[in-house]
Design a protein around this motif. Structure first.
Motif, PDB file in Angstrom:
ATOM      1  N   TYR A 165       3.218   2.624  -5.532  1.00 43.34           N
ATOM      2  CA  TYR A 165       4.008   3.220  -4.456  1.00 43.34           C
ATOM      3  C   TYR A 165       4.648   4.523  -4.942  1.00 43.34           C
ATOM      4  CZ  TYR A 165       7.884   3.730  -1.154  1.00 43.34           C
ATOM      5  OH  TYR A 165       8.789   4.210  -0.242  1.00 43.34           O
ATOM      6  N   LEU A 187       2.291  -2.946  -7.515  1.00 42.43           N
ATOM      7  CA  LEU A 187       2.795  -2.522  -6.202  1.00 42.43           C
ATOM      8  C   LEU A 187       3.842  -1.408  -6.319  1.00 42.43           C
ATOM      9  CD1 LEU A 187       2.153  -3.433  -3.315  1.00 42.43           C
ATOM     10  CD2 LEU A 187       4.069  -5.012  -3.449  1.00 42.43           C
ATOM     11  N   PHE A 189      -2.401  -7.262   3.860  1.00 49.95           N
ATOM     12  CA  PHE A 189      -1.157  -7.006   4.576  1.00 49.95           C
ATOM     13  C   PHE A 189      -0.160  -6.216   3.735  1.00 49.95           C
ATOM     14  CE2 PHE A 189       3.209  -8.572   5.256  1.00 49.95           C
ATOM     15  CZ  PHE A 189       3.437  -8.045   6.506  1.00 49.95           C
ATOM     16  N   VAL A 190       0.037  -6.635   2.474  1.00 46.52           N
ATOM     17  CA  VAL A 190       1.089  -6.036   1.654  1.00 46.52           C
ATOM     18  C   VAL A 190       0.898  -4.535   1.490  1.00 46.52           C
ATOM     19  CG1 VAL A 190       2.411  -6.270  -0.448  1.00 46.52           C
ATOM     20  CG2 VAL A 190       0.960  -8.137   0.294  1.00 46.52           C
ATOM     21  N   GLN A 242       1.408  -2.446   4.568  1.00 44.18           N
ATOM     22  CA  GLN A 242       2.821  -2.590   4.911  1.00 44.18           C
ATOM     23  C   GLN A 242       3.683  -1.672   4.039  1.00 44.18           C
ATOM     24  OE1 GLN A 242       4.470  -4.671   7.066  1.00 44.18           O
ATOM     25  NE2 GLN A 242       6.492  -5.000   6.189  1.00 44.18           N
ATOM     26  N   VAL A 243       3.301  -1.531   2.770  1.00 45.70           N
ATOM     27  CA  VAL A 243       4.073  -0.717   1.841  1.00 45.70           C
ATOM     28  C   VAL A 243       3.716   0.767   1.969  1.00 45.70           C
ATOM     29  CG1 VAL A 243       4.316  -0.179  -0.618  1.00 45.70           C
ATOM     30  CG2 VAL A 243       4.557  -2.528   0.162  1.00 45.70           C
TER      31      VAL A 243
END
Lengths: 293, 298
Positions: B149, B145, B232-233, B236-237
């Protein structure tokens, strides 16, 4: 036969595997390597970074919130394996009765909560467990006349999460167990009956060994999923970790550290601990699956 | 005779256990749908359908039963119209449809081609890639993650659909599944015969391999569609502007803003859950076969 064919054949594998390989390298191999570098850094957002070497891991070791997150996640994982899976197996055995009518419909009904994503289940569940307007309190009030104001979600964070995932996952795991049970050799069960084996003995010595491979696969899948719990508590508790951090999980702490605090390094260090835990569990589970009969 | 009677009895016992459990599973769905059709007052005053407070008596022949009267006219679509006309949930619905179908299509194509190449074609690097794919299966996505990002930030892909779709189209899991499917159901001789007939390698993939692994194509597409829809994650990120949010993020944001507006939240949940549920009902068989294929056949 065209002249260009031999060369075309040698390039074709690259054309077919190429898109996957390129994206895989850029978005799996590279991030994995960078997760290694990041874990040794402290960052403020995506840009600024300074090397702290193993400082992140040392910090994690004495971070009470991180231990809290680990404890919560392990409790949840234990509940998944020791409460949810036995229920799923029991349900599958009920459905596996020979000649049971409506098996397909039951299977579909029990599986159906799985169609709702975690976020949407979380939205529904947070209102089911709500004071006053929640289904649970209204039902308890109607049946037993108890107070409507009991705050389930605030009082029993972990139990509410576990009950919600029971609703979501018992049917899902049941599908695996049912598929396995339908492959159990019927003649073996009959032979055991003729030899005078009771239901428990038949289950223990015929059924259980036969569904073992699927069983250990489901256990592993369940552990992997439970250790990565995030959306459910995050959305149910309105983007918080709940009262006294009782809903804080490992991935939620990773998310908070990386994207609310902005330290991608600390988040990566948490990610590595998570990965190590997963590998550790997988190894232990594989050992247990082999030795115990 | 005696045997038959006990088996009828145990069948009754099985249903006696299964029916309440099935009802328990379905009650939240029923409550969800009814709640989405109620106004706030009725939300608090009635558990399921709103009641008028009067009793009505039904007479069927000699039998008469008294039931509370349901106030059907108090059920309302107001929550839905607010969602679509004031809060613009239609945009999020379209985003979800676009993201899920694009990801499902590309991921399936990439995985099928990659899986086939790894299973049946000879080329340098094949062994390394196969090992890497197997190793990648144990990477927990949350580990990637933060670095992803950062990478998307450097590539200028934050807050774009591309940044969300691209990392999702080469799943190691998919390549692994299609590699297994190819080994199981695509005979080497058939490919050799097609080659001798002068079929191109790309042609072989599309006209011979894909049809043979069709069950996996259907199942994997559906699994990826549902997984992307419910993801979702990552959105969302990766996404920042609300006009790009899919339903998962949009509904969780609604929940933050309209915490007490239960009917509205339930309507948002219904809108989010209905499309994938309908898709699943249509393609149910493929899904179950794909789900259990890996486990049972090993």
């Amino acid at each position: 036969m065209s002249a260009g064919r031999p060369q075309g054949r040698s390039l074709a594998p690259y054309a077919l595997a190429g898109p996957f390989v390129i994206v895989f390298i850029i978005f799996v191999v590279v991030p994995l390597a960078r997760a290694g570098v990041l874990a040794l850094q402290q960052t403020y957002g995506p840009q600024a970074a300074e090397f702290v070497l193993f400082g992140n891991f040392a910090q994690l070791a004495r971070d009470p919130l991180f231990w809290r997150a680990i404890a919560n996640t392990l409790v949840f994982t234990a509940a998944s394996v020791f409460i949810q899976l036995p229920l799923a197996l029991g349900l599958a055995m009920l459905l596996n009765r020979p000649g049971l009518r409506g098996r397909g419909i039951y299977r579909l009904i029990f599986f159906s909560p799985q169609l709702m994503g975690m976020v949407f289940v979380a939205t529904l569940a947070s209102i089911v467990f709500e004071k006053r307007s929640g289904l649970l309190n209204q039902a308890l009030h109607w049946a037993f006349g108890v107070s409507l104001d009991f705050p389930w979600l605030q009082t029993y964070v972990m139990p509410t999460l576990i009950i919600t995932t029971l609703w979501m996952y018992v049917g899902f795991n049941m599908v695996y167990f049912l598929a396995a049970l339908q492959n159990v050799d019927k003649s073996l069960l009959e032979a055991a009956s003729i030899d005078g084996a009771g239901p428990w003995a038949k289950f223990r010595h015929v059924t259980l060994p036969a569904i073992r491979p699927v069983g250990s696969f489901v256990v592993l899948l369940s552990i992997i999923g439970s250790l990565q719990l995030f959306e459910l508590p995050y959305v149910m508790l309105n983007a918080t970790a709940g009262p006294a951090n009782r809903g804080l999980t490992i991935v939620m702490y990773l998310y908070q550290s990386g994207f609310e605090v902005g330290d991608l390094g600390y988040a990566s260090a948490i990610g590595w601990v998570l990965a190590l835990m997963l590998v550790g569990f997988a190894i232990v589970q594989a050992r247990l699956a082999r030795t115990e009969v | 005779m005696g045997q038959k009677r006990t088996s009828t009895l145990t069948a009754v016992a099985a249903h006696a256990a299964l029916i309440p459990l099935a009802l328990l599973t379905l009650v939240p769905f029923v409550w969800l749908v009814i709640a989405s059709l109620k106004n706030t007052d009725d939300f608090f005053s009635s558990m399921f359908l709103p009641l008028t407070g009067e009793m009505i008596t039904l007479s069927i022949g000699q039998l008469s039963i008294s039931l509370p009267e349901v106030a059907w006219d108090r059920l309302t679509l107001a929550n839905y119209s607010r969602l679509f006309f004031e809060l613009g949930i239609g945009r999020a619905l379209l985003n979800s449809i676009f993201l899920s179908s694009t990801t499902a299509l590309l991921a399936t194509l990439c995985s099928a081609a990659g899986g086939y190449a790894l299973a049946r074609l000879r080329f340098t690097g094949r062994k390394v890639i196969t090992t890497a794919v197997l190793a990648a299966l144990i990477i927990p996505p949350p580990l990637l993650l933060a670095p992803t990002y950062q990478l998307l930030y450097e590539l200028g892909l934050l807050n774009t659909f591309t940044g969300l779709i691209l990392p999702a189209i080469a799943p190691a899991f998919g390549v692994f599944l299609f590699r297994q499917a190819t080994i199981q159901s695509v005979p080497k001789d058939l490919i050799e015969a097609a080659r001798i007939d002068g079929c191109s390698e790309i042609g072989i993939f599309f006209s011979i391999v894909l049809p043979l692994v069709r069950p996996m194509v259907g199942a994997f597409m559906l699994i990826t569609f549902l997984a992307t829809w419910n993801n979702f994650v990552w959105p969302q990120v990766v996404l920042q502007s609300s006009d790009k949010f899919p339903l998962s993020v949009a509904v969780s944001q609604l929940k933050g803003v309209y915490r007490q507006d239960y009917g509205l939240l339930m309507a948002g949940t219904v809108v989010s859950v209905l499309p994938p549920a309908m898709l699943f009902m249509l393609l149910q068989k493929e899904f179950i076969s794909g789900l259990t294929a890996g486990a049972v056949k090993g």
